[in-house]
Write an enzyme that holds these catalytic residues in place. Structure first.
Site, mmCIF file in Angstrom:
data_model
loop_
_atom_site.group_PDB
_atom_site.id
_atom_site.type_symbol
_atom_site.label_atom_id
_atom_site.label_comp_id
_atom_site.label_asym_id
_atom_site.label_seq_id
_atom_site.Cartn_x
_atom_site.Cartn_y
_atom_site.Cartn_z
ATOM 1 N N GLU A 92 36.105 45.427 33.417
ATOM 2 C CA GLU A 92 36.439 45.940 34.576
ATOM 3 C C GLU A 92 36.821 47.497 34.228
ATOM 4 O OE1 GLU A 92 37.761 42.504 37.675
ATOM 5 O OE2 GLU A 92 39.218 43.559 36.670
ATOM 6 N N HIS B 128 41.189 50.457 46.352
ATOM 7 C CA HIS B 128 40.004 49.988 45.544
ATOM 8 C C HIS B 128 38.806 50.702 46.213
ATOM 9 C CE1 HIS B 128 37.096 47.058 43.887
ATOM 10 N NE2 HIS B 128 38.123 46.288 43.213
ATOM 11 N N ARG C 193 40.597 53.020 38.698
ATOM 12 C CA ARG C 193 40.621 53.039 40.133
ATOM 13 C C ARG C 193 40.809 54.423 40.773
ATOM 14 N NH1 ARG C 193 42.492 47.018 41.329
ATOM 15 N NH2 ARG C 193 40.624 46.162 40.216
ATOM 16 N N HIS D 147 44.353 48.588 48.480
ATOM 17 C CA HIS D 147 44.322 47.253 47.866
ATOM 18 C C HIS D 147 45.503 46.677 47.089
ATOM 19 C CE1 HIS D 147 41.977 44.383 45.265
ATOM 20 N NE2 HIS D 147 42.423 44.681 44.321
ATOM 21 N N ARG E 277 47.874 50.810 38.818
ATOM 22 C CA ARG E 277 47.577 49.588 38.070
ATOM 23 C C ARG E 277 46.160 49.359 37.659
ATOM 24 N NH1 ARG E 277 45.399 44.184 39.879
ATOM 25 N NH2 ARG E 277 44.699 45.384 41.674
#
Ligand code: FAD
Ligand code: SIN
Length: 533
Positions: free
Chosen positions: A118, A242, A290, A351, A386
């Protein structure tokens, strides 16, 4: 499971929330003491059940803790507390092993766990159950909790406020937490639950935004309850968006996992037909953290006047796509989109709540008797942004850490004193439910428009002005009418909005998820935004 006659009561420990953090804490505590787990709505209503991508852990011989730590701190723009980052990442392999023992059917590659990739991760290190990891984790934890004789699971309990020294029959006025007042959603009565220790594990505040991948109940209840009881909260301005939520007029809030980009998906501007991430992050492209990808999409949408951008993985073999993303494939086919042949329309959406109740490495808050774990906390792990798939991990590690500290100090925890019952003598049934609906919609809309991906001081001040106006109205409503889950959530939603905006106004720099046109550069020294009640 819950018995219909349960009406409040005294337990050794209360856990508020039945997601990954709450159930992990409950299972660890139940080895020695009796635990009640309270949850509003159903026991699977939190974000845990919705998680798609997976859980990050260093399990590959070519990967190291140092690299996972570095990736976490790069994503977090240096605001992370290194001590916490090390604490969590070094415990990740053990946390995954526990889940394997509980029967979570992680995808395998031969004898080893399959690892996907990811954004922001320099290695493949995400264990997963296809594209529905959260559901498998939630089920395994819940089954273990249901089978445990020391755990009482109480669904349909919407917690309102913590019971502290202010609520003792012999008023002490102390900040010591003795439990919680909770609305029994079936009977409509407010019950008192007391315990020697309470663990807050109520998840995030994502629903404060109009567009969010989070479930309906993510209204910041635990953060607001802890704040009202006197606990500090930190970094609430760090709201994660997100990059790829499905853009569809019928289906809102459906996440398209970051693992689609991890397995080769491209982001494309539908007007030009070209990939655009090279303009924003030439090295990491679609696998940048992100905040970078969400801002890039936001910028393309605004510059070209688009409704959405495209996420395209149709260049991969159809069987590869279907086997990696079976649930997303099925969902999209139902909407007439075949992701093996055509791009998926996506937009950013709120998100994850990076900020929250300030906790130490043992999950302790400022208030004696109150612990917290999971998305409702600010532990120092995520910093200003995060890293993907570090959240379930945080829940697992801090759920255990809080339980271990409670057990280590058990002899010092006194039994709760008699507490006052909830006073309903001055309230009546609400005659205007429309007020709740109207205010709920209004908060979510102005938060999206004024406190979103790109901020300015003027917009933040506008939002604060709206919040102050609504504060009086909602408090008055709360004082005069019998509580309902909707009203409890509205009050907490507004409280969360206020904490977010106040924190955002205090940060005079752009860092990670807080990006403001008025202060575009980052300060030399990263500093937490800590709010004191
Ligand atoms: P939750 O799982 O949200 O549980 C909160 C609990 O508290 C619920 O039981 C709720 O009913 C209860 N509760 C709340 N308020 C009250 C109240 N007033 N009274 C009583 N009970 C209350 N993270 C990853 O690491 N990997 C992923 O792949 C991933 N994918 C995600 C996908 C989606 C769509 C979303 C929304 C999030 C994802 N995340 C992922 C984030 C992660 O799922 C959450 O951060 C994590 O599950 C939070 O767990 P938690 O235990 O803290 O809270
Ligand atoms: C995702 O699957 O993209 C979500 C992962 C996360 O939020 O950590």
């Amino acid at each position: 499971m819950e018995t219909p006659s349960s009406a409040g009561g005294a337990f050794d420990v209360l856990v508020i929330g039945s997601g990954a953090a709450g159930l992990t804490a409950a299972l660890a505590l139940a080895e020695k003491v009796k635990v009640a787990v309270l949850a509003k709505g159903t026991l699977t209503g939190g974000s845990t059940a919705w998680a798609q991508g997976g859980i990050a852990a260093v399990l590959d011989a070519g990967d190291t803790f140092d690299e996972h730590i570095r990736d976490t701190m790069v994503a977090g723009a240096g605001l992370n507390r290194r001590e916490t980052v090390e604490f969590v990442i070094e415990r990740a392999p053990h946390a995954i092993q526990r889940l394997v023992e509980l029967g979570v059917p992680f995808n395998m590659e031969g004898e080893a766990l399959h690892l996907t990739r990811e954004g922001g991760h320099s290695h493949r290190r995400i264990v997963h159950v296809a594209d529905a990891t959260g559901w498998a984790v939630q089920q395994a934890l819940l089954q273990a909790a249901e089978a445990h004789p020391n755990i009482t699971l109480l669904a349909g309990r919407s917690c309102i406020d913590l019971i502290t020294g202010r609520h003792e029959q012999r008023y002490s006025g102390s900040g010591r937490v003795w439990g919680v007042y909770a609305l029994n959603e079936e009977t409509g009565r407010v019950e008192s639950f007391t315990a020697r220790a309470t663990v807050m594990a109520t998840g995030g505040a994502g629903r404060v935004y109009q567009f969010s991948t989070a479930p309906r109940g993510a209204t910041g209840d635990g953060i607001a309850m802890a704040w009202r009881a006197g606990a500090r909260v930190s970094n609430m301005e760090m709201m994660q968006f997100h990059p790829t939520c499905l853009y569809n007029l019928q289906v809102k809030n459906f996440l398209i996992t970051e693992a689609v980009r991890g397995e080769g998906g491209h982001l494309i501007n539908p007007r030009t037909g070209k990939r655009f991430m090279a303009f924003y992050d030439p090295e990491r492209l679609e696998l940048a953290p992100r905040d970078v990808v969400a801002r890039a999409i936001d910028s393309e949408i605004k510059r070209f006047g688009l409704d959405c951008v495209h996420l395209d993985i149709s260049h991969q073999p159809p069987e590869f796509v279907k086997s990696h993303f079976p649930n997303i494939y099925e969902k999209l086919i139902g909407l007439g989109i075949d992701m093996t042949r055509e791009p998926i329309p996506v937009v950013p959406a709120q998100h994850y709540t990076c900020g929250g109740i300030l906790v130490d490495l043992d999950g302790r808050t400022d208030l004696p008797g109150l612990y917290a774990a999971g998305e409702c906390t600010e532990s120092g792990l995520h910093g200003a942004n995060r890293l993907a798939s570090n959240s379930l991990l945080e829940c697992l590690v801090f759920g255990e850490a809080a339980a271990a500290d409670i057990m280590a100090r058990w002899e010092t925890f006194e039994a709760p004193p008699p507490v006052r019952v909830w006073d309903e003598s001055r309230v009546t049934d609400s005659d205007e439910e429309v007020v709740i609906k109207q205010n709920w919609t209004e908060i979510r809309r102005f938060m999206w428009n004024y406190v979103g991906i790109v901020r300015t001081t003027k917009r933040l001040e506008r939002a604060m002005h709206r919040i102050q106006m609504l504060n009086g109205e909602i408090e008055e409503y709360y004082r005069h009418f019998r509580v309902s889950t909707d009203l409890i959530e509205l009050r907490n939603l507004l409280q969360s909005a206020e904490l977010i905006v106040e924190s955002a106004l205090k940060r005079h720099e752009s860092r990670g998820l807080h990006y403001t046109l008025d202060y575009p550069a980052a300060d030399a020294e990263p500093m937490d935004t800590v709010l004191v009640p």
